[in-house]
Design an enzyme around this catalytic site. Structure first.
Site, PDB file in Angstrom:
ATOM      1  N   GLY A 192       2.629   1.982  10.871  1.00  0.00           N
ATOM      2  CA  GLY A 192       3.608   3.061  10.752  1.00  0.00           C
ATOM      3  C   GLY A 192       4.287   3.420  12.065  1.00  0.00           C
ATOM      4  N   GLU A 234      -6.922   4.538   7.783  1.00  0.00           N
ATOM      5  CA  GLU A 234      -6.708   5.973   7.504  1.00  0.00           C
ATOM      6  C   GLU A 234      -7.941   6.578   6.841  1.00  0.00           C
ATOM      7  OE1 GLU A 234      -2.972   5.359   5.515  1.00  0.00           O
ATOM      8  OE2 GLU A 234      -2.111   4.773   7.439  1.00  0.00           O
ATOM      9  N   ASN A 238       0.875  -1.174   0.000  1.00  0.00           N
ATOM     10  CA  ASN A 238       0.000   0.000   0.000  1.00  0.00           C
ATOM     11  C   ASN A 238       0.910   1.221   0.000  1.00  0.00           C
ATOM     12  OD1 ASN A 238      -1.769   2.065   0.483  1.00  0.00           O
ATOM     13  ND2 ASN A 238      -2.412   1.353   2.505  1.00  0.00           N
ATOM     14  N   TRP A 239       1.011   1.853  -1.151  1.00  0.00           N
ATOM     15  CA  TRP A 239       1.949   2.983  -1.274  1.00  0.00           C
ATOM     16  C   TRP A 239       1.394   4.266  -0.654  1.00  0.00           C
ATOM     17  CZ3 TRP A 239       4.362   2.471  -6.895  1.00  0.00           C
ATOM     18  CH2 TRP A 239       5.286   1.419  -6.875  1.00  0.00           C
ATOM     19  N   LYS A 240       0.133   4.244  -0.259  1.00  0.00           N
ATOM     20  CA  LYS A 240      -0.480   5.442   0.347  1.00  0.00           C
ATOM     21  C   LYS A 240      -0.201   6.663  -0.539  1.00  0.00           C
ATOM     22  CE  LYS A 240      -0.236   3.111   4.763  1.00  0.00           C
ATOM     23  NZ  LYS A 240      -0.125   3.171   6.212  1.00  0.00           N
ATOM     24  N   HIS A 260      -9.567   1.128   4.705  1.00  0.00           N
ATOM     25  CA  HIS A 260      -8.299   1.283   5.431  1.00  0.00           C
ATOM     26  C   HIS A 260      -8.539   2.188   6.640  1.00  0.00           C
ATOM     27  CE1 HIS A 260      -4.205   2.373   6.429  1.00  0.00           C
ATOM     28  NE2 HIS A 260      -3.845   1.272   5.800  1.00  0.00           N
ATOM     29  N   SER A 279       3.457  -2.394  10.199  1.00  0.00           N
ATOM     30  CA  SER A 279       4.910  -2.437  10.410  1.00  0.00           C
ATOM     31  C   SER A 279       5.549  -3.759   9.991  1.00  0.00           C
ATOM     32  CB  SER A 279       5.262  -2.103  11.865  1.00  0.00           C
ATOM     33  OG  SER A 279       4.844  -0.785  12.180  1.00  0.00           O
ATOM     34  N   GLY A 295       2.893  -1.228   4.219  1.00  0.00           N
ATOM     35  CA  GLY A 295       2.955   0.201   3.918  1.00  0.00           C
ATOM     36  C   GLY A 295       4.387   0.624   3.635  1.00  0.00           C
ATOM     37  N   GLY A 296       5.021   1.241   4.626  1.00  0.00           N
ATOM     38  CA  GLY A 296       6.352   1.828   4.463  1.00  0.00           C
ATOM     39  C   GLY A 296       7.376   0.937   3.764  1.00  0.00           C
ATOM     40  N   GLU A 300      -5.416  -5.183  10.267  1.00  0.00           N
ATOM     41  CA  GLU A 300      -4.380  -4.193  10.559  1.00  0.00           C
ATOM     42  C   GLU A 300      -4.682  -3.499  11.891  1.00  0.00           C
ATOM     43  OE1 GLU A 300      -2.342  -2.830   6.633  1.00  0.00           O
ATOM     44  OE2 GLU A 300      -4.042  -1.527   7.022  1.00  0.00           O
TER      45      GLU A 300
HETATM   46  P1  13P Z   1       3.060   0.206   7.645  1.00  0.00           P
HETATM   47  O1  13P Z   1       3.551  -1.073   7.025  1.00  0.00           O
HETATM   48  O2  13P Z   1       3.830   1.410   7.179  1.00  0.00           O
HETATM   49  O3  13P Z   1       2.955   0.093   9.131  1.00  0.00           O
HETATM   50  O4  13P Z   1       1.564   0.430   7.096  1.00  0.00           O
HETATM   51  C1  13P Z   1       0.653  -0.591   7.172  1.00  0.00           C
HETATM   52  C2  13P Z   1      -0.544  -0.241   6.381  1.00  0.00           C
HETATM   53  O5  13P Z   1      -1.303   0.643   6.744  1.00  0.00           O
HETATM   54  C3  13P Z   1      -0.791  -0.968   5.134  1.00  0.00           C
HETATM   55  O6  13P Z   1      -2.058  -0.724   4.654  1.00  0.00           O
END
Ligand code: 13P
Length: 247
Positions: free
Chosen positions: A171, A95, A9-11, A93, A211, A232-233, A165
């Site tokens: 994050g 967010e 997920n590149w956000k 998600h 994470s 994510g990251g 999640e």
């Molecule tokens: P991180 O891997 O950066 O913690 O993010 C997880 C995420 O929200 C994937 O959708």
């Protein structure tokens, strides 16, 4: 046997040029991987990524609206996502739930529309730190799963991916431990079994997210109920994401 699915997920990261560079390298380096690999890129890069004709890596979006078209300024329809080569779409998600106030009801409408259009939803569920401390984790994820899937038919359910999640692990560098995540995911699968019967519940892939890194992916993937990760990251850098895919 469920095929593991690792999705990035590149956000809100990467210009078109940056996205193309990473996707090209990633596609080469994971060409022979037995796991399904997906990049959920920002809308602006999807068309360019699709034009690359990637062999292994599949495309996903990070959100969509549930109408076919119309006066919905700033929104993107499922048909538009299909048109630019998406097979998956992340829905619900945390967010989106927290920052953009998306409700379970709205997310459910999106899930139903995605499936109707032929897109595979990655439905995200997860508890806050306060909910975890109050021992509400199972209740929260079971409710989000049930409400998110309302009206999804037995025929459609195998096309749904669920991502567990825990919000406090996103994050933050904090991760749920593998066994704990497996337990929560087991309760999600039990919910699926109640809704669709045990046989169909066994077909649905459930990911862990929060994470995930090359150094901790094995801990999650060795659990019986965890079928992949939503990253994510660590999906932003080719080296890290490849490390995760080759767990
Ligand atoms: P991180 O891997 O950066 O913690 O993010 C997880 C995420 O929200 C994937 O959708």
């Amino acid at each position: 046997m469920r095929t593991p699915i690792i999705a990035g997920n590149w956000k809100m990261h990467k210009t078109v040029g940056e996205a193309v560079e990473v996707a090209r390298k990633l596609d080469e380096q994971v060409a022979d991987s037995p796991v399904e690999v997906v990049i959920c890129a920002p809308f602006t890069s999807l068309s360019a990524l699709s034009a690359l004709g990637l062999k292994k890596v599949k495309l996903g979006a990070q959100n969509m609206y549930y109408a076919d078209q119309g006066a919905f300024t700033g929104e993107i329809s499922p048909a538009m996502l299909e048109d630019v080569g998406c097979e998956y779409v992340i829905l619900g998600h945390s967010e989106r739930r927290e920052i953009f106030q998306e409700s379970d009801e709205l997310i459910n409408k999106k899930v139903l529309k995605a499936l109707e259009t032929g897109l595979k939803p990655i439905l995200c569920v997860g508890e806050t730190l306060a909910q975890r401390k109050a021992e509400q984790t199972t209740d929260v994820v079971v409710a989000q799963t049930t409400q998110g899937l309302a009206g999804v038919s037995a025929k459609q359910i195998a096309h749904v991916v669920i991502a567990y999640e825990p919000i406090w692990a996103i994050g933050t560098g904090e991760t749920s431990d593998g066994k704990d995540a497996n337990q929560v995911i087991t309760s999600i699968r039990q919910t699926l079994a109640e809704l669709y019967g045990p046989e169909l519940a066994e077909q649905v892939r459930i990911q862990y997210g929060g994470s995930v890194k090359p150094s901790n992916i094995a801990e999650f993937m060795e659990q019986t109920e965890i079928d992949g990760a939503l990253v994510g990251g660590a999906s932003l850098k080719v080296e890290d994401f490849v490390g995760i895919i080759r767990y």
